[in-house]
Design a protein around this motif. Structure first.
Motif, short mmCIF file in Angstrom:
data_model
loop_
_atom_site.label_atom_id
_atom_site.label_comp_id
_atom_site.label_asym_id
_atom_site.label_seq_id
_atom_site.Cartn_x
_atom_site.Cartn_y
_atom_site.Cartn_z
N SER A 63 -75.76 135.47 -35.98
CA SER A 63 -75.57 134.09 -36.39
C SER A 63 -74.60 133.35 -35.48
CB SER A 63 -75.05 134.05 -37.83
OG SER A 63 -73.84 134.75 -37.94
N GLY A 64 -74.28 133.95 -34.33
CA GLY A 64 -73.37 133.31 -33.39
C GLY A 64 -73.08 134.23 -32.23
N HIS A 65 -72.62 133.65 -31.14
CA HIS A 65 -72.33 134.44 -29.94
C HIS A 65 -71.05 135.24 -30.13
CE1 HIS A 65 -71.76 135.56 -25.80
NE2 HIS A 65 -70.57 134.97 -25.79
N VAL A 66 -71.10 136.51 -29.76
CA VAL A 66 -69.94 137.37 -29.82
C VAL A 66 -69.39 137.53 -28.40
CG1 VAL A 66 -69.04 139.62 -30.50
CG2 VAL A 66 -70.99 138.65 -31.71
N PRO A 67 -68.18 137.05 -28.12
CA PRO A 67 -67.64 137.15 -26.77
C PRO A 67 -67.38 138.60 -26.39
CG PRO A 67 -65.97 136.35 -28.29
CD PRO A 67 -67.27 136.37 -29.05
N THR A 68 -67.72 138.96 -25.17
CA THR A 68 -67.54 140.33 -24.70
C THR A 68 -66.80 140.35 -23.36
OG1 THR A 68 -69.70 140.30 -23.58
CG2 THR A 68 -69.64 141.13 -25.84
N ASP B 84 -61.63 132.74 -32.47
CA ASP B 84 -62.07 131.43 -32.96
C ASP B 84 -62.09 131.36 -34.49
OD1 ASP B 84 -64.31 132.89 -33.68
OD2 ASP B 84 -65.66 131.92 -32.26
N GLY B 85 -61.69 132.45 -35.14
CA GLY B 85 -61.59 132.44 -36.60
C GLY B 85 -62.74 133.09 -37.34
N THR C 261 -65.77 144.04 -27.22
CA THR C 261 -65.51 142.77 -27.93
C THR C 261 -64.26 142.09 -27.38
OG1 THR C 261 -66.52 143.66 -29.95
CG2 THR C 261 -65.13 141.71 -30.17
N ARG C 262 -64.39 140.83 -27.03
CA ARG C 262 -63.27 140.06 -26.52
C ARG C 262 -62.57 139.31 -27.66
NH1 ARG C 262 -62.13 137.81 -21.52
NH2 ARG C 262 -64.19 138.38 -20.73
N PRO D 24 -69.37 136.06 -40.69
CA PRO D 24 -69.29 136.94 -39.53
C PRO D 24 -70.45 136.68 -38.58
CG PRO D 24 -70.08 138.15 -41.45
CD PRO D 24 -69.72 136.78 -41.93
N GLU D 25 -70.32 137.20 -37.36
CA GLU D 25 -71.33 136.91 -36.35
C GLU D 25 -72.64 137.63 -36.61
OE1 GLU D 25 -69.79 140.78 -34.90
OE2 GLU D 25 -69.03 139.03 -35.94
N PHE D 26 -72.63 138.69 -37.42
CA PHE D 26 -73.88 139.22 -37.94
C PHE D 26 -73.57 139.88 -39.26
CE2 PHE D 26 -73.24 143.74 -36.87
CZ PHE D 26 -72.28 143.65 -35.89
#
Length: 272
Positions: A2-7, A194-195, A219-220, A262-264
């Protein structure tokens, strides 16, 4: 997703894993010295070890209310520290904030390095497959807390990812009642800078620990947010079930107030 996960890049994630291994390899040497350390030195060494693991993965801590545990430890007061269960990093979070004894499944004793450290830290092992072993484990917890130890338990019994939450099991709360010590809720939240909450450190389904380690390493901006809540005296409840409900409600109120999508997600999936 559901959103980009920075790596982070491959070189950095590999470096993170090697740094974590380097810290872990100091474990057996630290464990050998534990019987000879003073209480203060032992706590400092354990805190350094677990903070080193978190730092190797680029994890930033954000801790609220740590003074509650520090005051108990300094006064030699016992207490049942109850945390929600998400990841293998949970034990890192607890001991990075305040080193303490823990209730762990019996299999942990046989794990390389971690098992030796866990035993050296006087963990209370529980055979989750045997109901007959439960009264002895509760009794051992009670004696530890009555003797002035803080003991960490995860009463959900298994890890949960996303916004899913398991119900707290009441058995270990009986130990707090018998020892006449408070329950201290310890709330864990994993999020990005980013919360957004993240399930990156969790076990997803039947995956291996190695898979979870690799995902955490790439994970960043991973933030481990901790909330230590006010102690709950056992006298507030008529029995262990009510004490369990009071504690569970306190933990869930914090999570409901702080969590974001959460991002997923795996909305009802227990993990680990």
């Amino acid at each position: 997703m559901s959103g980009h996960v920075p790596t982070v890049g491959r070189i950095r994630r590999t470096t993170r894993l090697w740094r974590a291994i380097a810290v872990l390899l100091t474990g057996p040497f630290l464990a050998m010295g534990m019987p000879f350390y003073s209480k203060k030195t032992r706590e400092s060494v354990v805190r350094w070890f677990f903070r080193g693991i978190a730092k190797s993965f680029g994890i930033r801590f954000e801790v609220h209310g740590a003074h509650v545990l520090h005051e108990f430890a300094e006064a030699g007061r016992g207490g049942l520290v109850v945390s929600n269960h998400i990841s293998w990093l949970d034990i890192v979070a607890v001991n990075a904030v305040q080193p303490m004894r823990a209730q762990a499944k019996k299999e942990v004793a046989g794990w390389p390095i971690i098992g030796k450290l866990s035993t050296a830290a006087r963990s209370v092992y529980l055979d989750r497959e045997s109901l007959r072993a439960l009264p002895d484990a509760v009794d051992e917890l009670m004696k530890a807390m009555r003797g002035g130890s803080l003991v960490n338990v995860s009463p959900e019994g298994t890890t949960w990812c996303g916004l899913a939450r398991g119900r707290f099991r009441p058995a270990m709360f009986q130990a707090a009642i018998d020892a006449d010590v408070p329950v201290i809720p310890f709330v864990l939240r994993y999020r990005l800078e980013d919360g957004r909450d993240t399930t990156a450190p969790a076990f997803i389904g039947d995956e291996t620990l190695i898979t979870s380690l690799k995902r955490t390493a790439r994970t960043r901006g991973l933030v481990l947010e901790v909330h230590v809540l006010d102690p709950i005296e056992p006298s507030r409840a008529k029995d262990r079930r009510e004490l369990t409900e009071i504690t569970q409600t306190a933990v869930r109120e914090v999570l409901s107030r702080t969590q974001t999508l959460p991002e997923f997600e795996h909305p009802t999936l227990p993990v680990g």
